[in-house]
Scaffold this active site. Sequence first.
Site, PDB file in Angstrom:
ATOM      1  CB  SER A 142      -0.866  -0.005   1.265  1.00  0.00           C
ATOM      2  OG  SER A 142      -1.533   1.231   1.411  1.00  0.00           O
ATOM      3  CE1 TYR A 155      -3.989  -2.133   5.527  1.00  0.00           C
ATOM      4  CE2 TYR A 155      -3.328   0.098   4.923  1.00  0.00           C
ATOM      5  CZ  TYR A 155      -3.762  -1.162   4.556  1.00  0.00           C
ATOM      6  OH  TYR A 155      -3.966  -1.450   3.230  1.00  0.00           O
TER       7      TYR A 155
HETATM    8  P1  NDP Z   1     -11.323  -6.105   0.400  1.00  0.00           P
HETATM    9  O1  NDP Z   1     -11.785  -5.945   1.815  1.00  0.00           O
HETATM   10  O2  NDP Z   1     -12.325  -5.962  -0.670  1.00  0.00           O
HETATM   11  O3  NDP Z   1     -10.581  -7.500   0.226  1.00  0.00           O
HETATM   12  C1  NDP Z   1      -9.820  -8.087   1.231  1.00  0.00           C
HETATM   13  C2  NDP Z   1      -9.684  -9.556   0.913  1.00  0.00           C
HETATM   14  O4  NDP Z   1      -8.851 -10.163   1.919  1.00  0.00           O
HETATM   15  C3  NDP Z   1     -11.009 -10.287   0.927  1.00  0.00           C
HETATM   16  O5  NDP Z   1     -11.089 -11.160  -0.169  1.00  0.00           O
HETATM   17  C4  NDP Z   1     -10.970 -11.088   2.221  1.00  0.00           C
HETATM   18  O6  NDP Z   1     -11.659 -12.324   2.081  1.00  0.00           O
HETATM   19  C5  NDP Z   1      -9.467 -11.349   2.345  1.00  0.00           C
HETATM   20  N1  NDP Z   1      -9.110 -11.691   3.715  1.00  0.00           N
HETATM   21  C6  NDP Z   1      -9.173 -10.926   4.822  1.00  0.00           C
HETATM   22  N2  NDP Z   1      -8.811 -11.634   5.904  1.00  0.00           N
HETATM   23  C7  NDP Z   1      -8.507 -12.887   5.467  1.00  0.00           C
HETATM   24  C8  NDP Z   1      -8.081 -14.071   6.111  1.00  0.00           C
HETATM   25  N3  NDP Z   1      -7.900 -14.157   7.451  1.00  0.00           N
HETATM   26  N4  NDP Z   1      -7.864 -15.179   5.348  1.00  0.00           N
HETATM   27  C9  NDP Z   1      -8.053 -15.142   4.011  1.00  0.00           C
HETATM   28  N5  NDP Z   1      -8.460 -14.034   3.344  1.00  0.00           N
HETATM   29  C10 NDP Z   1      -8.694 -12.913   4.067  1.00  0.00           C
HETATM   30  O7  NDP Z   1     -10.151  -5.025   0.230  1.00  0.00           O
HETATM   31  P2  NDP Z   1      -9.132  -4.731  -0.976  1.00  0.00           P
HETATM   32  O8  NDP Z   1      -9.469  -5.489  -2.180  1.00  0.00           O
HETATM   33  O9  NDP Z   1      -9.034  -3.262  -1.061  1.00  0.00           O
HETATM   34  O10 NDP Z   1      -7.768  -5.250  -0.328  1.00  0.00           O
HETATM   35  C11 NDP Z   1      -6.871  -6.124  -0.984  1.00  0.00           C
HETATM   36  C12 NDP Z   1      -5.458  -5.734  -0.607  1.00  0.00           C
HETATM   37  O11 NDP Z   1      -5.179  -4.423  -1.114  1.00  0.00           O
HETATM   38  C13 NDP Z   1      -5.205  -5.668   0.901  1.00  0.00           C
HETATM   39  O12 NDP Z   1      -3.957  -6.235   1.195  1.00  0.00           O
HETATM   40  C14 NDP Z   1      -5.176  -4.163   1.180  1.00  0.00           C
HETATM   41  O13 NDP Z   1      -4.408  -3.843   2.314  1.00  0.00           O
HETATM   42  C15 NDP Z   1      -4.562  -3.649  -0.107  1.00  0.00           C
HETATM   43  N6  NDP Z   1      -4.795  -2.225  -0.374  1.00  0.00           N
HETATM   44  C16 NDP Z   1      -6.062  -1.750  -0.577  1.00  0.00           C
HETATM   45  C17 NDP Z   1      -6.262  -0.385  -0.762  1.00  0.00           C
HETATM   46  C18 NDP Z   1      -7.624   0.217  -0.922  1.00  0.00           C
HETATM   47  O14 NDP Z   1      -7.734   1.465  -0.909  1.00  0.00           O
HETATM   48  N7  NDP Z   1      -8.685  -0.548  -1.089  1.00  0.00           N
HETATM   49  C19 NDP Z   1      -5.125   0.560  -0.819  1.00  0.00           C
HETATM   50  C20 NDP Z   1      -3.843  -0.076  -0.620  1.00  0.00           C
HETATM   51  C21 NDP Z   1      -3.695  -1.412  -0.415  1.00  0.00           C
HETATM   52  P3  NDP Z   1     -12.587 -13.028   3.189  1.00  0.00           P
HETATM   53  O15 NDP Z   1     -13.100 -11.942   4.094  1.00  0.00           O
HETATM   54  O16 NDP Z   1     -13.650 -13.692   2.376  1.00  0.00           O
HETATM   55  O17 NDP Z   1     -11.669 -14.003   3.854  1.00  0.00           O
END
Ligand code: NDP
Length: 247
Positions: A142, A155
């Site tokens: 990020s 974070y």
């Molecule tokens: P979402 O919340 O849409 O997606 C997060 C994903 O992580 C979900 O599919 C969730 O699946 C999965 N996840 C969370 N906890 C677990 C776990 N314990 N085991 C397995 N899977 C898990 O957010 P984003 O798509 O935005 O995030 C994706 C990545 O991008 C992250 O690493 C985030 O930090 C990064 N990011 C996002 C930004 C933004 O502005 N959106 C900016 C910078 C970085 P489920 O809950 O079904 O397990």
Amino acid sequence: MTTLHNQHVILTGASSGIGEATALALAERGARVSACARRTDRLRSLAARAQTLPGAVLPLGCDVADAASVRAMAERARAAFGPVDALINNAGVMPLSFMDKCHEQEWLSTVEVNVQGVLRCLAAVIPEMVARRRGHIVNVSSVAGRRVFPGAAVYCGTKAFVHAMSEGLRSEMVKHNVRVTIIAPGLVRTELQSHTTDPDIVERMRSRPPMRWLEAADIAREIVTVLERPDHVCVNEMLIRPTDQEN
Ligand code: NDP
């Protein structure tokens, strides 16, 4: 045929946001995607949507906070699609709060997923990639891995870890012909913002001036591009902000 045709990609966090968009973008390019997350209903619907695409999406329930779950996921992925050509470490959580609130459980669960989860998935693929002398690891960090924002100390700490660890990993993997890339997005419209329940932060988010955010597909496109670079080209890090994002 693209370079991703028939390639086996393990993708974590595939049930929503960036992961979901990336699974579809990869399947469009012919990749076989082992799509992991805890919400398997979402993964099944994703796999159904991918059925008309050239590649394939296999829904795999996995909790990256649980070592046995990650190991079982990797075994099932290999049984279905063979050796792993690429890992996209994308699963992440972002429950923001100010440190004086001492949301200890949230701090620990953020580290559990964003740091330890990433390491567990690495351990599941590195030995095989080293043995085969091929592979590509994409770690989704990020802007918060490069800058520290009030209300996001833990974070930001987890994403700074991803940055530092990935650079060390990249240099160590050179002799094994395994590529390592950091993808560092700015603000992307996904469910991530809904992870925060702290009212002070929620209010801060609400009062932010309006701006054009990135969409998940914008990041997915860049991930696909990075994976499709020729074998001798390793994009080390890609920082992608919305044009309107200042910090
Ligand atoms: P979402 O919340 O849409 O997606 C997060 C994903 O992580 C979900 O599919 C969730 O699946 C999965 N996840 C969370 N906890 C677990 C776990 N314990 N085991 C397995 N899977 C898990 O957010 P984003 O798509 O935005 O995030 C994706 C990545 O991008 C992250 O690493 C985030 O930090 C990064 N990011 C996002 C930004 C933004 O502005 N959106 C900016 C910078 C970085 P489920 O809950 O079904 O397990």
